[in-house]
Scaffold this motif. Structure first.
Motif, PDB file in Angstrom:
ATOM      1  N   ASN A 175       5.147  -1.575 -10.282  1.00  7.72           N
ATOM      2  CA  ASN A 175       4.309  -0.438 -11.068  1.00  7.72           C
ATOM      3  C   ASN A 175       3.138  -0.010  -9.980  1.00  7.72           C
ATOM      4  O   ASN A 175       2.727  -0.905  -9.254  1.00  7.72           O
ATOM      5  N   TYR A 176       2.950   1.246  -9.928  1.00 12.41           N
ATOM      6  CA  TYR A 176       2.011   1.851  -9.201  1.00 12.41           C
ATOM      7  C   TYR A 176       0.486   1.892  -9.825  1.00 12.41           C
ATOM      8  O   TYR A 176       0.272   2.129 -10.750  1.00 12.41           O
ATOM      9  N   CYS A 234      -1.946   6.117 -10.975  1.00 12.34           N
ATOM     10  CA  CYS A 234      -2.111   4.974 -11.607  1.00 12.34           C
ATOM     11  C   CYS A 234      -1.411   4.822 -12.930  1.00 12.34           C
ATOM     12  O   CYS A 234      -1.700   5.580 -13.766  1.00 12.34           O
ATOM     13  N   PHE A 235      -0.637   3.853 -13.098  1.00 18.76           N
ATOM     14  CA  PHE A 235       0.151   3.743 -14.281  1.00 18.76           C
ATOM     15  C   PHE A 235      -1.159   2.972 -15.307  1.00 18.76           C
ATOM     16  O   PHE A 235      -0.722   3.164 -16.702  1.00 18.76           O
ATOM     17  N   LEU A 236      -1.860   2.470 -14.967  1.00 18.78           N
ATOM     18  CA  LEU A 236      -3.254   1.790 -15.960  1.00 18.78           C
ATOM     19  C   LEU A 236      -4.119   2.869 -16.361  1.00 18.78           C
ATOM     20  O   LEU A 236      -4.299   3.229 -17.491  1.00 18.78           O
ATOM     21  N   PRO A 245       0.616  -1.314   0.051  1.00 14.24           N
ATOM     22  CA  PRO A 245       0.090   0.038  -0.149  1.00 14.24           C
ATOM     23  C   PRO A 245       0.859   1.318  -0.104  1.00 14.24           C
ATOM     24  O   PRO A 245       1.872   1.318   0.738  1.00 14.24           O
ATOM     25  N   MET A 246       0.463   2.440  -0.878  1.00 18.52           N
ATOM     26  CA  MET A 246       1.106   3.508  -0.747  1.00 18.52           C
ATOM     27  C   MET A 246       0.084   4.814  -0.623  1.00 18.52           C
ATOM     28  O   MET A 246      -1.136   4.416  -0.379  1.00 18.52           O
ATOM     29  N   ALA A 259      -1.147   1.215  -4.722  1.00 18.28           N
ATOM     30  CA  ALA A 259      -0.391   0.185  -4.092  1.00 18.28           C
ATOM     31  C   ALA A 259       0.748  -0.133  -5.088  1.00 18.28           C
ATOM     32  O   ALA A 259       0.534   0.062  -6.393  1.00 18.28           O
ATOM     33  N   LEU A 260       1.860  -0.582  -4.598  1.00 17.85           N
ATOM     34  CA  LEU A 260       2.917  -0.864  -5.631  1.00 17.85           C
ATOM     35  C   LEU A 260       2.650  -2.326  -6.118  1.00 17.85           C
ATOM     36  O   LEU A 260       2.796  -3.182  -4.738  1.00 17.85           O
ATOM     37  N   PHE A 261       2.627  -2.645  -7.210  1.00 12.78           N
ATOM     38  CA  PHE A 261       2.231  -3.981  -7.487  1.00 12.78           C
ATOM     39  C   PHE A 261       3.601  -4.372  -8.126  1.00 12.78           C
ATOM     40  O   PHE A 261       4.033  -4.024  -9.071  1.00 12.78           O
TER      41      PHE A 261
END
Length: 220
Positions: free
Chosen positions: A188-189, A155-157, A149-150, A165-167
């Motif tokens: 990625n975030y 979001c990169f998407l 969690p961040m 969240a950092l995935f």
């Protein structure tokens, strides 16, 4: 007979452009500015459908005639039957996508609106993992990764400012001369709430690139 041709992310493009044009129609007094916004909206919607047929283009281009709130509502409602289905998935299918997870926590699939889904994503807080499923070239692909969690960010998407969240996922792709213990993680975030992300996403280019990088999938 209605033939669906609008994917969720494309419908989000339409909604976004319709919203911008509606706002211009209601708040801008200069007709030249309104027409400029109208042209831009029509162009961006057209760009989102490079393979549209002439009939489909005619349906989408009706945005060029909209003026009132009712016009915009009817336009969007008329397009809803043309939304394509993500493809209904079962718990058994999800378990096959993540064979290494012995007790996979599966979301309530009955609550999902598959026409408003670009990707299926969920979090298992107990093991700090995030899962993502996407139909790449008609084949369901699954990615699992560490979930951290961040704070709020982009979001990169979906490229929107949301809770992130950092995935971090380990890629299966290896260089030609890599050793047997080669390891590379891609982070990625991404939106914590995939439902919110699915409502915002307007382009799948980055998503598909990420899936290919992690899974090593190649259409060839």
């Amino acid at each position: 007979m209605v033939t669906p041709f609008i994917r969720n992310h494309q419908y989000n493009v339409i909604k976004k452009q319709a919203g911008l044009l509606q706002q211009a129609c209601q708040t801008v007094s200069d007709p030249k500015v309104v027409e400029s916004v109208r042209y831009s909206a029509q162009h961006k919607i057209s760009e989102a459908f490079p393979e549209a047929t002439e009939l489909q283009k005619q349906q989408l281009d009706q945005i060029s005639t909209l003026k009132t709130t009712e016009d915009f509502q009817q336009y969007l409602q008329a397009l809803e039957p043309y939304l394509t289905d993500f493809g209904q998935v079962t718990g058994k299918q999800l378990n096959k996508l993540f064979p290494k997870i012995k007790k996979l926590k599966i979301p309530d699939l009955s609550e999902i609106d598959y026409r408003r889904t670009t990707y299926l994503g969920w979090v298992d807080i107990a093991v700090n993992k995030m899962f993502l499923v996407y139909p790449l070239n008609g084949q369901f692909m699954g990615i699992e990764g560490r979930f951290t969690p961040m704070n709020k960010g982009v979001c990169f998407l979906c490229n929107r400012h949301e809770e992130l969240a950092l995935f971090t996922a380990v890629t299966k792709t290896k260089p030609a001369n890599a050793s047997s213990d080669y390891y590379k993680a891609i982070g990625n975030y991404v939106c914590v709430d995939s439902h919110v992300c699915n409502k915002n996403i307007t382009d799948v280019t980055v998503l598909e690139k990420f899936i290919r990088e992690v899974t090593g999938y190649s259409a060839s």
